[in-house]
Design a protein around this motif. Structure first.
Motif, short mmCIF file in Angstrom:
data_model
loop_
_atom_site.label_atom_id
_atom_site.label_comp_id
_atom_site.label_asym_id
_atom_site.label_seq_id
_atom_site.Cartn_x
_atom_site.Cartn_y
_atom_site.Cartn_z
N LYS A 185 0.75 -1.10 -0.12
CA LYS A 185 -0.03 0.05 0.00
C LYS A 185 1.07 1.31 -0.10
CE LYS A 185 -4.13 -2.02 2.26
NZ LYS A 185 -4.86 -1.70 3.47
N PHE A 186 2.08 1.18 1.05
CA PHE A 186 2.69 2.37 0.70
C PHE A 186 3.38 2.65 -0.50
CE2 PHE A 186 2.60 2.26 5.54
CZ PHE A 186 2.66 3.47 5.88
N LYS A 187 3.95 1.55 -1.15
CA LYS A 187 4.69 1.48 -2.38
C LYS A 187 3.86 2.17 -3.45
CE LYS A 187 8.41 -1.88 -1.48
NZ LYS A 187 8.99 -3.22 -1.95
N GLN A 188 2.64 1.58 -3.26
CA GLN A 188 1.69 2.35 -4.44
C GLN A 188 1.47 3.88 -4.47
OE1 GLN A 188 -1.95 -0.05 -4.68
NE2 GLN A 188 -0.87 -2.16 -4.84
N LEU A 189 1.11 3.93 -3.13
CA LEU A 189 0.96 5.53 -2.69
C LEU A 189 2.10 6.32 -3.43
CD1 LEU A 189 -0.72 5.92 0.67
CD2 LEU A 189 -1.50 6.76 -1.47
N LEU A 190 3.40 5.97 -2.86
CA LEU A 190 4.81 6.70 -3.12
C LEU A 190 5.17 6.56 -4.61
CD1 LEU A 190 6.73 5.44 -0.16
CD2 LEU A 190 5.59 7.57 -0.28
N ALA A 191 4.60 5.69 -5.46
CA ALA A 191 4.90 5.45 -6.72
C ALA A 191 4.46 6.69 -7.83
CB ALA A 191 4.51 4.46 -7.18
N GLY A 192 3.38 7.40 -6.99
CA GLY A 192 2.78 8.53 -7.86
C GLY A 192 1.98 8.12 -9.02
N PRO A 193 1.71 8.94 -10.05
CA PRO A 193 2.60 10.22 -10.15
C PRO A 193 2.29 11.47 -9.14
CG PRO A 193 0.57 10.28 -11.65
CD PRO A 193 0.50 8.93 -10.99
N ASN A 194 1.23 11.40 -8.47
CA ASN A 194 1.05 12.41 -7.33
C ASN A 194 0.71 11.73 -6.07
OD1 ASN A 194 1.49 15.15 -8.83
ND2 ASN A 194 -0.23 14.23 -10.18
N THR A 195 1.53 11.60 -5.05
CA THR A 195 1.12 10.98 -3.97
C THR A 195 0.07 11.55 -3.34
OG1 THR A 195 3.45 10.07 -3.54
CG2 THR A 195 2.10 10.22 -1.68
N ASP A 196 -0.92 11.01 -2.79
CA ASP A 196 -1.97 11.33 -1.98
C ASP A 196 -1.66 11.60 -0.61
OD1 ASP A 196 -4.34 11.85 -0.49
OD2 ASP A 196 -5.50 10.51 -1.59
N LEU A 197 -1.03 12.84 -0.17
CA LEU A 197 -0.67 13.05 1.08
C LEU A 197 -1.62 12.88 2.36
CD1 LEU A 197 1.60 16.24 0.47
CD2 LEU A 197 2.39 13.71 0.50
N GLU A 198 -2.88 13.03 2.12
CA GLU A 198 -3.89 12.72 3.09
C GLU A 198 -4.04 11.34 3.24
OE1 GLU A 198 -8.58 13.13 3.78
OE2 GLU A 198 -7.56 14.61 2.35
N GLU A 199 -3.73 10.43 2.33
CA GLU A 199 -3.95 9.04 2.43
C GLU A 199 -2.77 8.52 2.96
OE1 GLU A 199 -5.73 5.34 2.21
OE2 GLU A 199 -6.70 7.46 1.80
N LEU A 200 -1.52 9.19 2.54
CA LEU A 200 -0.23 8.60 3.42
C LEU A 200 -0.28 9.04 4.86
CD1 LEU A 200 2.39 7.40 2.44
CD2 LEU A 200 3.38 9.94 2.18
N ARG A 201 -0.73 10.15 5.29
CA ARG A 201 -0.86 10.30 6.77
C ARG A 201 -1.66 9.44 7.15
NH1 ARG A 201 -1.30 15.77 4.45
NH2 ARG A 201 0.86 16.72 4.83
N LYS A 202 -2.95 8.90 6.63
CA LYS A 202 -3.72 7.95 7.42
C LYS A 202 -3.26 6.77 7.37
CE LYS A 202 -8.07 5.79 5.80
NZ LYS A 202 -9.08 5.82 4.90
N LEU A 203 -2.41 6.15 6.59
CA LEU A 203 -1.61 4.94 6.41
C LEU A 203 -0.27 5.17 7.45
CD1 LEU A 203 -1.89 2.15 5.18
CD2 LEU A 203 -0.55 3.10 3.43
#
Length: 487
Positions: free
Chosen positions: A170-188
């Motif tokens: 899940k982290f890798k998919q978020l970080l791969a972009g092209p634009n990382t969803d920062l809200e979802e990243l904080r949640k995770l």
């Protein structure tokens, strides 16, 4: 900025006062309906997203507490232990889970955590609390990627591996972009960040790197170049009369830092001296203040671990890291530390007003959370500044091992104002965690000695997860209810 959905203001007050008139429930109105809707809430294999979906339901506060109390009684009977008593100002003390916990009156996850953990409240001793808190509570199923372990009776090793892999993916998919969803990243990230993706995640959460994946390399190159321009321009002035006192103090403080195995490496000492001196020169409003030096270490260790294999963060050896890599890590550490300090700089300006205010707020908060502990400290003339000043000044880095600080900062960077506002509630939960030991000490000197040398050497990610969950519950109950601070 992501933050779990808050409950209403009236509901916040109900957490502390437990009103007789319940808040109107939108979907659940009877105990039977509530019980049927939550029949799967104790399934250890539940996905985090399903938990969040359940948590969004608006529940009748009395129904929630009735069910929580029933589950707690049943659980206590199975364990052959008496039901916990309620502490002053707080209701039942649930144990947390990986996602941010919410207050008793509005979050289904509370009922779940009460049922699954060997619940421990601040009234219990440290010797009791340690084995009881680290039990089969569901949250740790989602934090095992960070080194914590769940009860083997709850999850098999293969299940743990699958969960670890799933979270990391899940982290890798978020970080791969092209634009990382920062809200979802904080949640995770709130429940901990897997080691392989922690360096990049921290750089994004701190605001150092942009969400757009294509812009990151250019941003890194530009910021690293900018930092070394500062070095070239300012660092030779460290021996000038106007700056020599600052540099001398930095030079004295660094060997006092921990872990020694890291700090005593000459390359690391030089890097830390440059980072701290440049920051002090560029921030004349505060300059260098003791305590700032500790804030360099977590960033440096996290970023260096991207290039070396170290089982323990305390034993990191930089001797094999190429010079160019060390230069880049130094620049990244400087900028991320600067971002952190931007939010708490009043902690380090003249007379340190930010810390003075936070210690006062901690005292008021504890007086509402646990009046007996507060009164005991007052009766023995222990002042909060005598032990909590360091908690605020060093962000608890002197109170817990470095591995725990790193886990703590995963959540701090996921919380709005994590290093300032949320840290207050972590400190309150941390103090009340030692309730029994505090009440057993009847001497000023012994009390202060205990509070300045708390037995956390063997703490790990699970202990921090429990602490963070309790802090989050306190935040929900008190953050938007200033009257709770008043007697």
């Amino acid at each position: 900025m992501w933050e779990p959905q808050p409950v209403t203001g009236s509901l916040l007050k109900s957490t502390a006062k437990m009103p007789t008139t319940p808040v109107k429930a939108k979907r659940v109105s009877t105990f039977q309906e509530f019980e049927s809707n939550t029949s799967d809430a104790w399934d250890a294999g539940e996905d985090d997203d399903e938990l969040l979906a359940m948590a969004a339901e608006s529940l009748n506060s009395e129904v929630v507490m009735e069910t929580a109390n029933r589950v707690l009684r049943n659980h206590s009977q199975r364990q052959g232990r008496p039901t916990l008593q309620e502490g002053p100002g707080l209701q039942q003390k649930p144990r947390p889970e990986a996602e941010p916990p919410s207050p008793p009156s509005g979050d289904l996850r509370l009922v779940k955590s009460v049922s699954e953990s060997h619940t421990s409240c601040p009234a219990e001793s440290a010797s009791d609390a340690a084995p009881l808190q680290r039990s089969q509570s569901l949250p740790h199923a989602a934090t095992v990627t960070l080194g914590g372990t769940s009860d083997p009776s709850t999850l098999s090793s293969s299940a743990l591996s699958e969960r670890e892999a799933s979270r990391l993916d899940k982290f890798k998919q978020l970080l791969a972009g092209p634009n990382t969803d920062l809200e979802e990243l904080r949640k995770l990230s709130w429940s901990g960040i897997p080691k392989p993706v922690r360096p990049m995640t921290w750089k994004l959460l701190s605001g150092y790197l942009p969400a757009n994946v294509d812009r990151r390399p250019a941003t890194l190159q530009r910021k690293q170049k900018e930092y070394f321009a500062f070095i070239e321009h300012y660092y030779d002035s460290r021996n000038d009369e106007v700056h020599q006192d600052t540099y001398r103090q930095i030079h004295i403080d660094i060997p006092r830092m921990s872990p020694e195995a890291l700090i005593l490496q000459p390359k690391v000492t030089e890097i830390f001296e440059r980072i701290l001196f440049i920051w002090a020169i560029r921030h004349p409003a505060s300059g260098y203040v003791q305590g700032i030096n500790d804030l360099v270490t977590p960033f440096f260790v996290v970023f260096i671990c991207e290039y070396i294999e170290a089982e323990e963060v305390d034993t990191v050896d930089v001797s094999g890291v190429p010079a160019e890599v060390l230069r880049n890590i130094e620049a990244d550490t400087y900028w991320c530390m600067s971002k952190l300090l931007d939010g708490i700089q009043d902690n380090y300006t003249f007379a340190q007003p930010g810390i003075q205010m936070k210690v006062k707020m901690l005292e008021e908060l504890v007086s509402r959370i646990d009046e007996q502990v507060h009164r005991h400290l007052d009766q023995h003339e222990v002042r909060y500044l005598q032990f909590a000043f360091r908690w605020m000044n060093n962000l608890l880095m002197r109170e817990v091992p470095l591995r725990c600080t790193i886990r703590l900062w995963d959540t701090y960077q996921s919380e709005p104002e994590g290093f300032s506002h949320f840290h207050l509630y972590v400190c309150a939960a941390f103090l009340v965690r030692w309730r029994k030991e505090i009440l057993e000490e009847k001497d000023f000197q012994e009390l202060l000695l205990f509070l300045q040398n708390l037995p956390t050497a063997h703490w790990d990610d699970e202990d921090i997860s429990l602490l963070l969950a309790e802090a989050y519950r306190l935040k929900f109950a008190f953050a938007d209810a200033p009257n709770h601070y008043k007697k």
